[in-house]
Design a protein around this motif. Sequence first.
Motif, PDB file in Angstrom:
ATOM      1  N   TRP A  98      29.960   6.947 -12.275  1.00 56.41           N
ATOM      2  CA  TRP A  98      30.922   5.921 -12.667  1.00 56.41           C
ATOM      3  C   TRP A  98      30.500   5.332 -13.999  1.00 56.41           C
ATOM      4  O   TRP A  98      29.300   5.162 -14.252  1.00 56.41           O
ATOM      5  CB  TRP A  98      30.943   4.777 -11.656  1.00 56.41           C
ATOM      6  CG  TRP A  98      31.444   5.106 -10.301  1.00 56.41           C
ATOM      7  CD1 TRP A  98      32.647   5.668  -9.973  1.00 56.41           C
ATOM      8  CD2 TRP A  98      30.781   4.863  -9.058  1.00 56.41           C
ATOM      9  NE1 TRP A  98      32.767   5.782  -8.620  1.00 56.41           N
ATOM     10  CE2 TRP A  98      31.630   5.301  -8.036  1.00 56.41           C
ATOM     11  CE3 TRP A  98      29.547   4.318  -8.715  1.00 56.41           C
ATOM     12  CZ2 TRP A  98      31.299   5.208  -6.690  1.00 56.41           C
ATOM     13  CZ3 TRP A  98      29.202   4.221  -7.391  1.00 56.41           C
ATOM     14  CH2 TRP A  98      30.076   4.662  -6.383  1.00 56.41           C
ATOM     15  N   LEU A 100      30.273   2.045 -15.390  1.00 51.99           N
ATOM     16  CA  LEU A 100      30.312   0.701 -14.817  1.00 51.99           C
ATOM     17  C   LEU A 100      30.850  -0.365 -15.759  1.00 51.99           C
ATOM     18  O   LEU A 100      31.033  -1.508 -15.355  1.00 51.99           O
ATOM     19  CB  LEU A 100      28.912   0.295 -14.340  1.00 51.99           C
ATOM     20  CG  LEU A 100      28.368   1.110 -13.177  1.00 51.99           C
ATOM     21  CD1 LEU A 100      26.974   0.607 -12.796  1.00 51.99           C
ATOM     22  CD2 LEU A 100      29.294   1.069 -11.975  1.00 51.99           C
ATOM     23  N   LYS A 103      35.716  -1.290 -15.336  1.00 50.01           N
ATOM     24  CA  LYS A 103      36.359  -1.430 -14.028  1.00 50.01           C
ATOM     25  C   LYS A 103      37.827  -1.787 -14.214  1.00 50.01           C
ATOM     26  O   LYS A 103      38.171  -2.695 -14.943  1.00 50.01           O
ATOM     27  CB  LYS A 103      35.670  -2.505 -13.209  1.00 50.01           C
ATOM     28  CG  LYS A 103      36.196  -2.566 -11.798  1.00 50.01           C
ATOM     29  CD  LYS A 103      35.361  -3.466 -10.949  1.00 50.01           C
ATOM     30  CE  LYS A 103      35.892  -3.447  -9.531  1.00 50.01           C
ATOM     31  NZ  LYS A 103      35.125  -4.250  -8.633  1.00 50.01           N
ATOM     32  N   TYR A 108      36.186   2.426 -11.127  1.00 49.79           N
ATOM     33  CA  TYR A 108      35.506   2.696 -12.389  1.00 49.79           C
ATOM     34  C   TYR A 108      35.884   4.113 -12.811  1.00 49.79           C
ATOM     35  O   TYR A 108      36.006   5.001 -11.959  1.00 49.79           O
ATOM     36  CB  TYR A 108      33.986   2.651 -12.226  1.00 49.79           C
ATOM     37  CG  TYR A 108      33.456   1.350 -11.691  1.00 49.79           C
ATOM     38  CD1 TYR A 108      33.388   0.226 -12.489  1.00 49.79           C
ATOM     39  CD2 TYR A 108      33.019   1.251 -10.372  1.00 49.79           C
ATOM     40  CE1 TYR A 108      32.887  -0.969 -11.994  1.00 49.79           C
ATOM     41  CE2 TYR A 108      32.522   0.063  -9.866  1.00 49.79           C
ATOM     42  CZ  TYR A 108      32.457  -1.038 -10.686  1.00 49.79           C
ATOM     43  OH  TYR A 108      31.971  -2.221 -10.187  1.00 49.79           O
TER      44      TYR A 108
END
Length: 157
Positions: A98, A100, A103, A108
């Motif tokens: 992901w 991060l 979002k 994500y």
Amino acid sequence: MAARSSLDLIRVEGLRLPGSYCEFAATFGYGRFGGLAIIYSGVPEHQDSILVQGARAKGFINDAVADDYFEFEPDGDNEIAARLYPFAASENGECFVWDLNEKRADEYPIYCVGARMAGLRYAAKSLDQLLEKLCSGSIKDVMGPGYAPLLPTFEGL
């Protein structure tokens, strides 16, 4: 298998887990998707958990970037690589991560890190979309031209 309420409490680098991962982990648990992709466990104490194995794989990515052997092409750069957090890996050495920092709506962006850190490709906006792509011709866009669509199977481990 972890309960959804337990998964909602887990934090990776201070952030909540994406909804699609929590739903998947609460429904299916830890195991192998399509005979190839190991989705890390949502049980924090498990040796192959999102926290234990995810942190270990993040360390490998950080080392590759620091030692200048991480390849950012076609879709990455140093800034994105610094924000990656692993949640799954293929048995061939690719890692699903992901980003991060971005979002959106409880999710994500997902990238695929090539085996031996050979490339970073944007893969999907959620785990659901990633699994759909892995089961279609889009797997080539995610993992490379040598892949054929996976069967939509799950084997608990």
